[in-house]
Scaffold this active site. Structure first.
Site, PDB file in Angstrom:
ATOM      1  N   ASP A   1       0.829  -1.209   0.000  1.00 30.15           N
ATOM      2  CA  ASP A   1       0.000   0.000   0.000  1.00 30.15           C
ATOM      3  C   ASP A   1       0.866   1.263   0.000  1.00 30.15           C
ATOM      4  OD1 ASP A   1      -2.352   1.370  -0.086  1.00 30.15           O
ATOM      5  OD2 ASP A   1      -2.871   1.082   2.019  1.00 30.15           O
TER       6      ASP A   1
ATOM      7  N   ASN B   1     -10.962  -2.651  -5.485  1.00 25.04           N
ATOM      8  CA  ASN B   1     -10.184  -1.683  -6.279  1.00 25.04           C
ATOM      9  C   ASN B   1     -10.833  -1.343  -7.620  1.00 25.04           C
ATOM     10  OD1 ASN B   1      -6.972  -2.910  -5.063  1.00 25.04           O
ATOM     11  ND2 ASN B   1      -8.120  -1.111  -4.409  1.00 25.04           N
TER      12      ASN B   1
ATOM     13  N   ARG C   1      -0.453   9.207  -9.959  1.00 20.92           N
ATOM     14  CA  ARG C   1      -0.523   7.954  -9.188  1.00 20.92           C
ATOM     15  C   ARG C   1       0.081   6.778  -9.948  1.00 20.92           C
ATOM     16  NH1 ARG C   1      -3.895   7.413  -5.039  1.00 20.92           N
ATOM     17  NH2 ARG C   1      -4.281   5.254  -5.594  1.00 20.92           N
TER      18      ARG C   1
ATOM     19  N   ARG D   1       0.277   7.666  -2.668  1.00 20.90           N
ATOM     20  CA  ARG D   1       0.862   8.705  -1.803  1.00 20.90           C
ATOM     21  C   ARG D   1       2.338   8.936  -2.135  1.00 20.90           C
ATOM     22  NH1 ARG D   1      -1.378   5.962   3.442  1.00 20.90           N
ATOM     23  NH2 ARG D   1      -2.009   4.443   1.860  1.00 20.90           N
TER      24      ARG D   1
HETATM   25  C1  IPE Z   1      -5.318  -2.765  -0.300  1.00 17.70           C
HETATM   26  O1  IPE Z   1      -4.990  -1.441  -0.487  1.00 17.70           O
HETATM   27  C2  IPE Z   1      -5.356  -3.473  -1.626  1.00 17.70           C
HETATM   28  C3  IPE Z   1      -4.071  -3.680  -2.273  1.00 17.70           C
HETATM   29  C4  IPE Z   1      -2.911  -3.353  -1.799  1.00 17.70           C
HETATM   30  C5  IPE Z   1      -4.134  -4.319  -3.566  1.00 17.70           C
HETATM   31  P1  IPE Z   1      -6.126  -0.323  -0.631  1.00 17.70           P
HETATM   32  O2  IPE Z   1      -5.431   0.974  -0.796  1.00 17.70           O
HETATM   33  O3  IPE Z   1      -7.085  -0.700  -1.693  1.00 17.70           O
HETATM   34  O4  IPE Z   1      -6.861  -0.422   0.761  1.00 17.70           O
HETATM   35  P2  IPE Z   1      -7.744   0.641   1.545  1.00 17.70           P
HETATM   36  O5  IPE Z   1      -8.758   1.196   0.582  1.00 17.70           O
HETATM   37  O6  IPE Z   1      -6.818   1.705   2.038  1.00 17.70           O
HETATM   38  O7  IPE Z   1      -8.348  -0.133   2.681  1.00 17.70           O
HETATM   39  C1  IPE Z   2      -1.563   0.177  -3.456  1.00 12.90           C
HETATM   40  O1  IPE Z   2      -1.305   1.548  -3.483  1.00 12.90           O
HETATM   41  C2  IPE Z   2      -1.765  -0.390  -4.850  1.00 12.90           C
HETATM   42  C3  IPE Z   2      -3.126  -0.857  -5.139  1.00 12.90           C
HETATM   43  C4  IPE Z   2      -4.121  -0.856  -4.305  1.00 12.90           C
HETATM   44  C5  IPE Z   2      -3.360  -1.349  -6.471  1.00 12.90           C
HETATM   45  P1  IPE Z   2      -2.493   2.597  -3.488  1.00 12.90           P
HETATM   46  O2  IPE Z   2      -2.863   2.895  -4.905  1.00 12.90           O
HETATM   47  O3  IPE Z   2      -3.611   2.139  -2.646  1.00 12.90           O
HETATM   48  O4  IPE Z   2      -1.789   3.851  -2.847  1.00 12.90           O
HETATM   49  P2  IPE Z   2      -2.452   4.898  -1.838  1.00 12.90           P
HETATM   50  O5  IPE Z   2      -3.008   4.119  -0.702  1.00 12.90           O
HETATM   51  O6  IPE Z   2      -3.509   5.634  -2.604  1.00 12.90           O
HETATM   52  O7  IPE Z   2      -1.307   5.766  -1.436  1.00 12.90           O
HETATM   53 MG    MG Z   3      -4.071   2.364  -0.715  1.00 15.78          MG
END
Ligand code: IPE
Ligand code: IPE
Ligand code: MG
Length: 266
Positions: A35, A83, A48, A39
């Site tokens: 995760d 997602n 992103r 960010r």
């Molecule tokens: C969890 O991350 C899913 C993956 C890393 C693929 P998210 O960014 O989707 O989770 P939430 O929304 O913060 O719970």
């Molecule tokens: C995790 O990074 C990757 C996926 C969920 C595919 P994020 O895309 O959730 O990154 P943040 O949480 O927005 O920073």
């Molecule tokens: Mg995330």
């Protein structure tokens, strides 16, 4: 740190463990919620998508380190059933990224004896990605090295619902008696069938939640949360997670073995 994969002809690990980590108490299976890609990009004033591409490099590093350090399995959360609610552009970018990476890495997965599997409802992924997933799974199925599991269109609740449906179907067909359903029968219907449960769950970016990841399998995993954003996850961050893991006393509902010994000898 970029080192070649340290696999000898008979796949015996040759790289030393990081400082402070006991090579004899490595987790057998590490799961990661990757995760913080968005960010990471935002902090650099980048889209992103750049974060997602950088995240792939961190995943490759993590797989290499697991291999070097003698960890038998790595399961990575790449795309959740939730997602899909992201903007269409981002979802499309991620699907294309998965395709490109699989295409590029398949040969090295084969060469390095990595066995790749995909957990999730792959039938709902784009056709080209499904084909690549099938090919990668088939071509690495006999590999004897590290197991690399990628959770794509994965949801823990969905996985349990599918398992329940399969068990119900087997009962209706008369193959299974409902009273004979136990943990083993349910486990055998999960995407993860045949895989040992993770010993260690790592979540990056400071979030303290499971986000629908491996709800059954993480029942007794040790959880390490780090503020490091996934694209920055490296050997130092991973070693910290392992040191944290090795500092835990895993009781599985019982007593600390030392305490149990003392009680037993009284
Ligand atoms: C969890 O991350 C899913 C993956 C890393 C693929 P998210 O960014 O989707 O989770 P939430 O929304 O913060 O719970
Ligand atoms: C995790 O990074 C990757 C996926 C969920 C595919 P994020 O895309 O959730 O990154 P943040 O949480 O927005 O920073
Ligand atoms: Mg995330």
């Amino acid at each position: 740190m970029s080192r070649p994969l340290a696999i000898s002809a008979d796949h015996i690990r040759v790289s030393p463990s990081p400082a402070g980590v006991d090579p004899l108490r490595m987790p057998s299976h590490v799961a990661v919620i990757m995760d913080g890609n968005g960010r990471w990009a935002k902090a650099r004033g980048l889209p992103r998508m750049v974060g997602h591409s950088a995240g792939v490099e961190a995943l490759k590093t993590t797989l290499r380190l697991c291999n070097d350090w003698g960890i038998g399995a790595l399961t990575a959360y790449a795309f959740s059933t939730e997602n899909w609610s992201r903007p269409e552009d981002e979802v499309n970018f991620l699907m294309t990224l998965f395709e490109r990476v699989l295409q590029q890495e398949l040969e090295s997965l084969e060469r390095e004896q990595i066995k790749i599997r995909f957990f999730g409802e792959t039938k709902d992924l784009p056709k080209r990605l499904q084909e690549l997933i099938f090919e990668a799974t088939e071509r690495t199925i006999g590999n004897k090295g590290i197991k690399f599991n990628v959770c794509t269109n994965y949801g823990g609740r969905r996985e349990l619902v599918i398992a329940a449906q399969r068990l119900a179907q087997r009962c209706v067909s008369g193959e299974l008696d409902p009273s004979s359903i136990g943990e083993n029968e349910l486990e055998a219907e999960l995407f993860t069938a045949g895989e040992v449960d993770p010993d260690l769950l790592i979540r990056t970016s400071g979030e303290r939640r499971l986000s629908n990841f491996l709800l059954w399998q993480l029942a007794y995993a040790e959880i390490h949360v780090t503020d490091v954003l996934w694209p920055d996850f490296d050997d130092v961050a991973f070693a910290k997670a392992l040191i944290d893991y090795q500092s835990r006393c895993r009781r599985f509902g019982g007593l600390d073995p030392i305490e149990a010994d003392q009680l037993g000898s009284k």
